[in-house]
Motif scaffolding. Structure first.
Motif, PDB file in Angstrom:
ATOM      1  N   ASP A   1      22.023  25.336  86.476  1.00  0.00           N
ATOM      2  CA  ASP A   1      20.903  25.078  85.577  1.00  0.00           C
ATOM      3  C   ASP A   1      21.341  25.181  84.111  1.00  0.00           C
ATOM      4  O   ASP A   1      20.917  24.386  83.258  1.00  0.00           O
ATOM      5  CB  ASP A   1      19.770  26.065  85.853  1.00  0.00           C
ATOM      6  N   GLU A   2      22.169  26.170  83.808  1.00  0.00           N
ATOM      7  CA  GLU A   2      22.639  26.312  82.431  1.00  0.00           C
ATOM      8  C   GLU A   2      23.504  25.125  82.015  1.00  0.00           C
ATOM      9  O   GLU A   2      23.376  24.611  80.901  1.00  0.00           O
ATOM     10  CB  GLU A   2      23.433  27.613  82.291  1.00  0.00           C
ATOM     11  N   LEU A   3      24.392  24.696  82.913  1.00  0.00           N
ATOM     12  CA  LEU A   3      25.233  23.535  82.607  1.00  0.00           C
ATOM     13  C   LEU A   3      24.387  22.286  82.412  1.00  0.00           C
ATOM     14  O   LEU A   3      24.656  21.464  81.524  1.00  0.00           O
ATOM     15  CB  LEU A   3      26.248  23.314  83.732  1.00  0.00           C
ATOM     16  N   THR A   4      23.363  22.115  83.259  1.00  0.00           N
ATOM     17  CA  THR A   4      22.491  20.947  83.126  1.00  0.00           C
ATOM     18  C   THR A   4      21.806  20.937  81.764  1.00  0.00           C
ATOM     19  O   THR A   4      21.718  19.906  81.099  1.00  0.00           O
ATOM     20  CB  THR A   4      21.432  20.943  84.244  1.00  0.00           C
ATOM     21  N   GLY A   5      21.339  22.112  81.339  1.00  0.00           N
ATOM     22  CA  GLY A   5      20.712  22.199  80.021  1.00  0.00           C
ATOM     23  C   GLY A   5      21.677  21.868  78.900  1.00  0.00           C
ATOM     24  O   GLY A   5      21.332  21.167  77.946  1.00  0.00           O
ATOM     25  N   ARG A   6      22.911  22.364  79.013  1.00  0.00           N
ATOM     26  CA  ARG A   6      23.913  22.055  77.989  1.00  0.00           C
ATOM     27  C   ARG A   6      24.270  20.580  77.985  1.00  0.00           C
ATOM     28  O   ARG A   6      24.434  19.965  76.925  1.00  0.00           O
ATOM     29  CB  ARG A   6      25.158  22.909  78.223  1.00  0.00           C
ATOM     30  N   ILE A   7      24.381  19.997  79.190  1.00  0.00           N
ATOM     31  CA  ILE A   7      24.693  18.566  79.279  1.00  0.00           C
ATOM     32  C   ILE A   7      23.585  17.735  78.654  1.00  0.00           C
ATOM     33  O   ILE A   7      23.839  16.775  77.916  1.00  0.00           O
ATOM     34  CB  ILE A   7      24.918  18.163  80.750  1.00  0.00           C
ATOM     35  N   ASP A   8      22.332  18.104  78.961  1.00  0.00           N
ATOM     36  CA  ASP A   8      21.199  17.371  78.383  1.00  0.00           C
ATOM     37  C   ASP A   8      21.212  17.463  76.862  1.00  0.00           C
ATOM     38  O   ASP A   8      20.966  16.470  76.160  1.00  0.00           O
ATOM     39  CB  ASP A   8      19.880  17.920  78.932  1.00  0.00           C
ATOM     40  N   ALA A   9      21.500  18.664  76.347  1.00  0.00           N
ATOM     41  CA  ALA A   9      21.525  18.836  74.895  1.00  0.00           C
ATOM     42  C   ALA A   9      22.667  18.036  74.274  1.00  0.00           C
ATOM     43  O   ALA A   9      22.492  17.387  73.235  1.00  0.00           O
ATOM     44  CB  ALA A   9      21.669  20.321  74.551  1.00  0.00           C
ATOM     45  N   LEU A  10      23.836  18.065  74.902  1.00  0.00           N
ATOM     46  CA  LEU A  10      24.974  17.301  74.385  1.00  0.00           C
ATOM     47  C   LEU A  10      24.730  15.801  74.474  1.00  0.00           C
ATOM     48  O   LEU A  10      25.110  15.040  73.580  1.00  0.00           O
ATOM     49  CB  LEU A  10      26.245  17.675  75.157  1.00  0.00           C
TER      50      LEU A  10
END
Length: 317
Positions: A91-100
């Motif tokens: 979930d944290e990686l998904t959030g970072r990917i979305d932000a990037l």
């Protein structure tokens, strides 16, 4: 075993082992002399922490996995708490990917806007992107095209931006004008280093715009077909056709087949870290499948379409 032995077997640094110990993830036995004594299970724990860290799970959040091993599980992720740890990391990686991704999209939009702001046609006014800078070196006639007049076009078929396959030796009514160029610049993409210092390299966009602006006159003068030609692939050229609103198709010769067939002149530049041959700028006027006239060298390219038009009017078919 000593801390150095543990670090070596687990593939980490001594400093990392001490950090894991400070977090309470590894608990060595203290000997009477005060030295730490690590056991075989500690090697497995440290390896697991290292592997989870490689996946993006920080050491301080590996405790559920280590507890699973301590409970006798054959794998550190056999327990529900471990699976929850995976989900949390995902979930944290998904959030970072979305932000990037959002940042990348915004940057790309800004780049596109800034690059095209100075590279579009507004009415009849041409912006700086379409103008040749002053002081460009003038190419000299090295005789590399002297053998071309009178040669038959080879039986080559090239892809066109129109979606057609163009057979170069196919006789057609009237004349065919093929202007070969090295590389058309694209907004947001850097040209090869030293491009302006190469005689005859700069000016592909102004040349194409010239043939666009004189296209109807060229047709009236007997040029039933006009093609641009380069080694760029069709997708690259299609962007140029659409952006410059060209009324004719571009031909793509990525393998430089026509260069070999007619022994056409080229020059080399560094592209994407490797030496790449490109067409030298020249124009062929073809009639009944035979090269009738060659323009080489071509300079200045922004006036070349008028030069071709003048020759066509002076030599009616």
């Amino acid at each position: 075993m000593r801390i150095g032995d543990l670090a070596r077997r687990a593939g980490v640094t001594v400093k990392a082992v001490r950090y894991y110990e400070a977090l309470g993830l590894v608990a060595p036995v203290r000997l009477a002399n005060g030295y730490r004594d690590y056991a075989e299970p500690d090697v497995r724990l440290v390896r697991e922490i290292k592997e989870l860290g490689r996946l993006g799970i920080p050491a301080e959040r590996t405790r559920p996995f280590l507890d699973c091993l301590a409970a006798g599980g054959p794998h550190a992720d056999d327990c529900p708490a471990s699976l929850a740890g995976y989900r949390e990391a995902i979930d944290e990686l998904t959030g970072r990917i979305d932000a990037l991704t959002a940042r990348r999209t915004a940057l790309a939009a800004r780049l596109h806007e800034a690059a095209h702001r100075n590279s579009t046609v507004r009415g009849d006014a041409m912006t700086e992107f379409h103008r040749l800078p002053a002081g460009l070196p003038v190419p000299e006639d090295d005789g590399a095209a002297a053998h071309l007049p009178g040669l038959a076009m080879p039986p080559l078929t090239l892809a066109a931006t129109s979606g057609e396959k163009v057979r170069l030796d196919e006789p057609v009514p009237g004349r065919t004008v093929i202007y070969a160029y090295p590389l058309t610049g694209r907004p947001g993409t850097d040209l090869p280093e030293g491009w302006d210092s190469i005689p005859g390299a700069r000016g592909c966009t102004p040349e194409s715009c010239g043939f666009r602006d004189h296209h109807q006159e060229l047709a009236e003068a007997g040029a039933t077909r006009v093609f641009g030609l380069s080694s760029q692939d069709t997708a690259y050229q299609r962007e140029v056709v659409e952006r410059l609103h060209l009324p004719f198709a571009m031909l793509s010769d990525p393998g430089l087949d026509l260069v070999r067939a007619l022994d056409l002149p080229t020059f080399e530049v560094e592209l994407a870290g490797r030496t790449t041959p490109l067409y030298k700028r020249l124009t062929l006027i073809v009639r009944d499948g035979v090269i009738e006239r060659v323009f080489y060298p071509v300079f200045p390219p922004d006036q070349h379409a008028e030069q071709v038009l003048g020759w066509l009017w002076a030599h009616p078919a």
